[in-house]
Scaffold this motif. Structure first.
Motif, short mmCIF file in Angstrom:
data_model
loop_
_atom_site.label_atom_id
_atom_site.label_comp_id
_atom_site.label_asym_id
_atom_site.label_seq_id
_atom_site.Cartn_x
_atom_site.Cartn_y
_atom_site.Cartn_z
N VAL A 95 0.82 -1.22 0.00
CA VAL A 95 0.00 0.00 0.00
C VAL A 95 0.86 1.26 0.00
O VAL A 95 0.65 2.16 -0.83
CB VAL A 95 -0.99 -0.01 1.18
CG1 VAL A 95 -1.69 1.34 1.30
CG2 VAL A 95 -2.03 -1.11 0.99
N PRO A 96 1.85 1.40 0.91
CA PRO A 96 2.71 2.59 0.81
C PRO A 96 3.41 2.72 -0.53
O PRO A 96 3.58 3.83 -1.05
CB PRO A 96 3.72 2.40 1.95
CG PRO A 96 3.03 1.52 2.93
CD PRO A 96 2.20 0.59 2.10
N VAL A 99 0.75 3.95 -3.08
CA VAL A 99 0.44 5.35 -2.79
C VAL A 99 1.60 6.24 -3.18
O VAL A 99 1.42 7.32 -3.76
CB VAL A 99 0.09 5.52 -1.30
CG1 VAL A 99 -0.03 7.01 -0.94
CG2 VAL A 99 -1.21 4.80 -0.96
N THR A 103 1.40 9.17 -5.91
CA THR A 103 1.76 10.52 -5.49
C THR A 103 2.89 11.08 -6.35
O THR A 103 2.88 12.25 -6.75
CB THR A 103 2.17 10.53 -4.01
OG1 THR A 103 1.09 10.02 -3.22
CG2 THR A 103 2.50 11.94 -3.54
N GLY A 140 -0.68 11.62 1.12
CA GLY A 140 -0.14 10.49 0.37
C GLY A 140 1.37 10.43 0.43
O GLY A 140 1.96 9.34 0.56
N ALA A 144 3.47 7.34 2.15
CA ALA A 144 4.45 6.59 1.38
C ALA A 144 5.82 6.57 2.06
O ALA A 144 6.47 5.52 2.15
CB ALA A 144 4.58 7.17 -0.03
#
Length: 219
Positions: A95-96, A99, A103, A140, A144
């Motif tokens: 997920v990071p 994202v 971003t 975001g 991240a």
């Protein structure tokens, strides 16, 4: 750092030197992107010294600084952490990473289509880029970068993530208009923690012996 051209240059040179030591000591290719982070951030500070000396504005140094600070770090940190993390925690770093990639794409688009300028404000530099939905983009960015460090499965990652998160909060509270500049300076200082992480990484295999070479005992 961020207080003058000289402060940025001296601090950036020191951080970059730490980065060179980190890169030289590492033996696993997977560790190199994260191990090179101090080198990147030190170079970033050196670039900012050029922004100081140019008097700010919208020149090449300002754009180079913004490219590193915004789209590059947004994707470099989460993917560097995921590569270096143990297999057992890599799934939670997806997920990071996603994202961060999203971003980074958004920030790169706006850097390519809108001007970014630097303004000298006393002893800090303020960077101005017209970003729509800026709070969402900053969220975001922090998810991240800071999020990947906190989820990276290493105590030193969590320490670094905590330091950067605290620095972001302090800089946002004290220097609202100079948030990005002062936060990146704090991140560069915190990157020294990476040297301790590098010192703990496993050594690579010994270099292969040349065929035909004999040990001293066999002579």
């Amino acid at each position: 750092m961020c207080w003058s051209a000289t402060a940025d240059l001296v601090a950036g040179t020191g951080i970059a030197a730490v980065g060179v030591v980190c890169v030289v000591r590492l033996r696993r290719a997977r560790d190199l992107p994260l191990g090179a982070l101090p080198l990147l951030l030190g170079t970033h500070q050196i670039i900012e010294s050029a922004v100081w000396r140019s008097g700010g504005g919208a020149g090449a140094a300002t754009l180079a600084w913004a490219v590193v600070a915004l789209p590059l770090l947004a994707v470099w940190v989460p993917f560097g952490v995921r590569l270096a993390a143990p297999p057992s925690v890599r799934s939670r770093l997806v997920v990071p990473g996603v994202v961060g990639l999203a971003t980074s794409v958004v920030l790169a688009y706006f850097l390519g289509t809108r001007p970014v300028t630097a303004e000298i404000r006393g002893h800090t530099l303020g960077y101005v880029l017209d970003l729509p939905h800026a709070p969402l983009i900053v969220a975001g960015y922090l998810l991240a970068t800071v999020g990947s460090l906190l989820l990276g499965g290493d105590p030193l990652f969590r320490l670094l993530g905590g330091l950067v998160a605290a620095g972001a909060a302090v800089c946002a509270a004290l220097w609202r208009l100079e948030f990005i500049s002062t936060w990146c300076a704090f991140a560069a200082v915190a990157a020294v923690v990476m040297l301790a992480w590098v010192r703990r990484r496993p050594e690579g295999p010994p270099p292969p012996r040349m065929s035909g070479a004999r040990s001293p005992a066999s002579r």
